[in-house]
Structure formats: structure tokens, C-alpha cells
Design a protein around this motif. Structure first.
Motif, PDB file in Angstrom:
ATOM      1  N   MET A  97       0.828  -1.211   0.000  1.00 16.61           N
ATOM      2  CA  MET A  97       0.000   0.000   0.000  1.00 16.61           C
ATOM      3  C   MET A  97       0.858   1.255   0.000  1.00 16.61           C
ATOM      4  O   MET A  97       0.510   2.275  -0.623  1.00 16.61           O
ATOM      5  N   THR A  98       1.982   1.204   0.697  1.00 18.52           N
ATOM      6  CA  THR A  98       2.851   2.369   0.789  1.00 18.52           C
ATOM      7  C   THR A  98       3.542   2.676  -0.539  1.00 18.52           C
ATOM      8  O   THR A  98       3.698   3.843  -0.921  1.00 18.52           O
ATOM      9  N   THR A 114       0.982   4.209  -3.726  1.00 21.32           N
ATOM     10  CA  THR A 114       0.045   5.284  -3.366  1.00 21.32           C
ATOM     11  C   THR A 114      -0.514   6.006  -4.585  1.00 21.32           C
ATOM     12  O   THR A 114      -1.598   6.602  -4.518  1.00 21.32           O
ATOM     13  N   GLU A 115       0.195   5.959  -5.692  1.00 18.97           N
ATOM     14  CA  GLU A 115      -0.257   6.689  -6.881  1.00 18.97           C
ATOM     15  C   GLU A 115      -1.201   5.871  -7.752  1.00 18.97           C
ATOM     16  O   GLU A 115      -1.735   6.400  -8.734  1.00 18.97           O
ATOM     17  N   SER A 116      -1.398   4.613  -7.430  1.00 20.25           N
ATOM     18  CA  SER A 116      -2.253   3.738  -8.244  1.00 20.25           C
ATOM     19  C   SER A 116      -3.314   3.090  -7.362  1.00 20.25           C
ATOM     20  O   SER A 116      -3.021   2.172  -6.596  1.00 20.25           O
ATOM     21  N   THR A 117      -4.532   3.591  -7.458  1.00 19.67           N
ATOM     22  CA  THR A 117      -5.619   3.013  -6.667  1.00 19.67           C
ATOM     23  C   THR A 117      -5.965   1.602  -7.143  1.00 19.67           C
ATOM     24  O   THR A 117      -6.385   0.766  -6.343  1.00 19.67           O
ATOM     25  N   THR A 118      -5.767   1.346  -8.434  1.00 22.94           N
ATOM     26  CA  THR A 118      -6.042   0.008  -8.969  1.00 22.94           C
ATOM     27  C   THR A 118      -5.105  -1.023  -8.349  1.00 22.94           C
ATOM     28  O   THR A 118      -5.529  -2.104  -7.949  1.00 22.94           O
ATOM     29  N   ALA A 119      -3.820  -0.671  -8.268  1.00 26.27           N
ATOM     30  CA  ALA A 119      -2.840  -1.580  -7.667  1.00 26.27           C
ATOM     31  C   ALA A 119      -3.133  -1.801  -6.187  1.00 26.27           C
ATOM     32  O   ALA A 119      -3.027  -2.927  -5.679  1.00 26.27           O
ATOM     33  N   ALA A 161      -6.059  -1.611  -4.722  1.00 21.77           N
ATOM     34  CA  ALA A 161      -7.249  -2.459  -4.626  1.00 21.77           C
ATOM     35  C   ALA A 161      -6.904  -3.921  -4.889  1.00 21.77           C
ATOM     36  O   ALA A 161      -7.386  -4.827  -4.190  1.00 21.77           O
ATOM     37  N   ALA A 162      -6.040  -4.161  -5.888  1.00 23.91           N
ATOM     38  CA  ALA A 162      -5.634  -5.535  -6.205  1.00 23.91           C
ATOM     39  C   ALA A 162      -4.870  -6.159  -5.045  1.00 23.91           C
ATOM     40  O   ALA A 162      -5.100  -7.326  -4.678  1.00 23.91           O
ATOM     41  N   ILE A 163      -3.961  -5.386  -4.445  1.00 26.72           N
ATOM     42  CA  ILE A 163      -3.185  -5.888  -3.298  1.00 26.72           C
ATOM     43  C   ILE A 163      -4.102  -6.203  -2.127  1.00 26.72           C
ATOM     44  O   ILE A 163      -3.962  -7.229  -1.449  1.00 26.72           O
ATOM     45  N   ALA A 164      -5.063  -5.307  -1.877  1.00 29.52           N
ATOM     46  CA  ALA A 164      -6.003  -5.522  -0.765  1.00 29.52           C
ATOM     47  C   ALA A 164      -6.850  -6.766  -0.995  1.00 29.52           C
ATOM     48  O   ALA A 164      -7.065  -7.569  -0.072  1.00 29.52           O
TER      49      ALA A 164
END
Length: 309
Positions: free
Chosen positions: A239-240, A243-248, A250-253
């Protein structure tokens, strides 16, 4: 006492496809059912949850209630042990002759008894839930009468009474699934059979099953806790750094939540697989203690004879 606990672990290792495999299937279906119910509740009470999120005190209280509900739900899951112990009991009996039983072999051998095992599981789950609702009802009445103190006191007392009643009832009927599977009994006859077998050595069996459940739970937690910690750390790092990619993010989460849910499912399956193995070991042990092995075999033959049927 200790031999029974060790026998449960040895049986789990001897027939892993039967014990862990059946538990994984049962808990996967159970998890899907709970997910469907949770989704339905979330949709029906969405406005309530939106209002709740805006009040920190109310949200904290709701989280505490949710945690208590999670504990109650885990105790209600004890009803599944009757289905699992019935399935595993066929493999336990075959293991006396060093014969391994697969899940498909056990399922085929339970022909004509599967519905009774499912009915016994539903019955025990209904009894456990019924006890909870009956003891919780006065709390709601006190809240309706604006008696918050009485409601709190009764809720604490009801939780204790429910826990004691749950342990006592489930211990006296612990052999219901095994009796149906091994002795081909009806649900009513299985209840009588379990009640008779657990009439002697109550405290010994309570110690075996309670200690076995506790130790296996601690062992599972010891194994998965480091894995959960690593996943949490990786989630934070991911997540850290994204921070510039909400898609990434969301995928990580989503991946992290999926892994945590999978770990929870697997740990629950292993825990109940061992517990079901321990129940079947205690069932045959109690048979030999109270009747002798020859007598228990004779009892099974009588039940399966044409005259008895």
C-alpha cells in the motif's frame, strides 16, 4: 487420557484425505452459507450501517458485539463436528486393521446413513442455536423496558449459562454422528446410544475433548500467526509503495484479504478435522471401556441383522 489425544493426531496423519479433505469441503460450504447470509444482512441493513459509520461510539460498540457474535458463531459450529465424526468414523474403524480409507470410500460406505448424519447435524445446530435464543430473549425484554443494567447483568449471566449448557449437551451427545455411522442407528437411537455411552467417565471425556480442542487450536494459531503477520507486513509495504495507483492498491487488498480468508478456512478445517478424529477415537475407547470390543461388535451385528431391521 493422553493416549486418546495422541491417537487423534495419529489418525489425522494416517487418513489425511478423509479427515482434512472432508473438513475442508464441509467448512467451504459452511463459509459460503455464512457469506450469503452476511451479504443479505448487509444489503437489507445498509442504511443502518451508513448511520453507524458516522458515530464512533456506536461503531465501537457494534464492533464489540460483532466480536462476541464471532465467538458465538464458532461455538455454534460445533454442530458440524457430528457430521465430520460420522464420516471419519468409518476410517477410524478401518484403521484398527491398518487399512487406509479415502474420502470417496467413506462416502460410499455411508450409503443409507448420509441423510441421518445431516439431520443429526441440523438437529444439534438447532439445539445450540435454540439455547442461545432462549437465554438471550430476556436481555431484549430488559432493553425494551429501559433496564440497561438488568440487561447487561442478564447478558453476562446468559453467556455463562449458554456456554455451560452448550458444553454439557454437546458432550452427552458427542457420539451421535459416530453411532449413526458405525452402528447404523436412527437419529433417535443414536441420541440414546450417545447418552448411554457418555453416562460414565464424563469428566475424563470432557477433559480429553476440551484439552484436545484447546491444544489443537493453539497449534494452528502458532502456525498461521507468523503467516498472517507476513501478509500484513507485505500489505502495508504494498500500500505504501503504490500510493499513486488506486487500482494496484485495490488488487493488493483483494489478494491479501483472499489469502487471510483462505488461511482462516484451512485452519478451521484442520482444527475440526482433528477434533472429529478425537471424537471418534473417544467413541471406540468408550465402547471398549464400557462394553468391550467384542461386545460392541456384537451390538453392531445385532443392529444390522434382518430381525432388528
Amino acid at each position: 487420557f493422553i493416549e486418546a489425544l495422541d491417537s487423534g493426531f495419529r489418525l489425522l496423519r494416517f487418513v489425511p484425505t478423509l479427515s482434512i479433505g472432508s473438513s475442508l469441503i464441509v467448512f467451504s460450504l459452511w463459509s459460503l452459507l455464512l457469506a450469503a447470509i452476511g451479504a443479505l444482512i448487509a444489503v437489507q441493513f445498509l442504511p443502518f450501517f451508513n448511520d453507524l459509520s458516522g458515530n464512533e461510539d456506536a461503531a465501537s460498540g457494534f464492533i464489540a458485539l460483532a466480536q462476541l457474535g464471532s465467538v458465538a458463531l464458532s461455538l455454534l459450529s460445533l454442530g458440524l463436528a457430528h457430521l465430520l465424526s460420522g464420516i471419519i468414523a468409518t476410517g477410524t474403524r478401518a484403521s484398527f486393521g491398518a487399512r487406509r480409507t479415502t474420502l470417496s470410500m467413506a462416502w460410499k460406505s455411508l450409503s443409507g446413513r448420509r441423510l441421518r448424519l445431516i439431520l443429526a447435524t441440523l438437529l444439534m445446530s438447532g439445539i445450540n442455536l435454540g439455547l442461545l435464543l432462549a437465554l438471550t430473549a430476556p436481555t431484549l425484554l430488559f432493553l425494551g423496558a429501559d433496564s440497561a443494567i438488568l440487561a447487561f447483568v442478564w447478558a453476562a449471566l446468559a453467556a455463562l449459562l449458554w456456554f455451560v449448557a452448550l458444553i454439557w449437551v454437546n458432550l452427552r451427545l458427542a457420539f451421535l454422528g459416530s453411532a449413526i455411522a458405525v452402528e447404523d442407528l436412527s437419529v433417535r437411537a443414536g441420541i440414546r446410544r450417545s447418552w448411554k455411552l457418555t453416562g460414565r467417565g464424563f469428566w475424563r471425556m470432557l477433559g480429553q475433548l476440551a484439552l484436545g480442542y484447546f491444544l489443537s487450536n493453539q497449534l494452528v494459531q502458532l502456525i498461521i500467526t507468523p503467516i498472517v503477520f507476513i501478509i500484513s507486513v507485505l500489505l502495508g509495504v504494498g500500500m505504501t509503495t503504490t500510493t499513486e495507483s488506486t487500482t494496484a492498491q485495490a488488487a493488493i487488498a483483494i489478494v491479501s484479504v483472499g489469502l487471510l480468508l483462505a488461511l482462516t478456512l484451512i485452519s478451521s478445517a484442520v482444527l475440526f478435522a482433528y477434533f472429529a478424529c478425537l471424537v471418534t477415537v473417544c467413541f471406540f475407547d468408550q465402547q471398549m471401556r464400557s462394553e468391550g470390543l467384542d461386545r460392541s461388535e456384537e451390538h453392531t451385528s445385532e443392529l444390522q441383522s434382518p430381525d432388528h431391521l
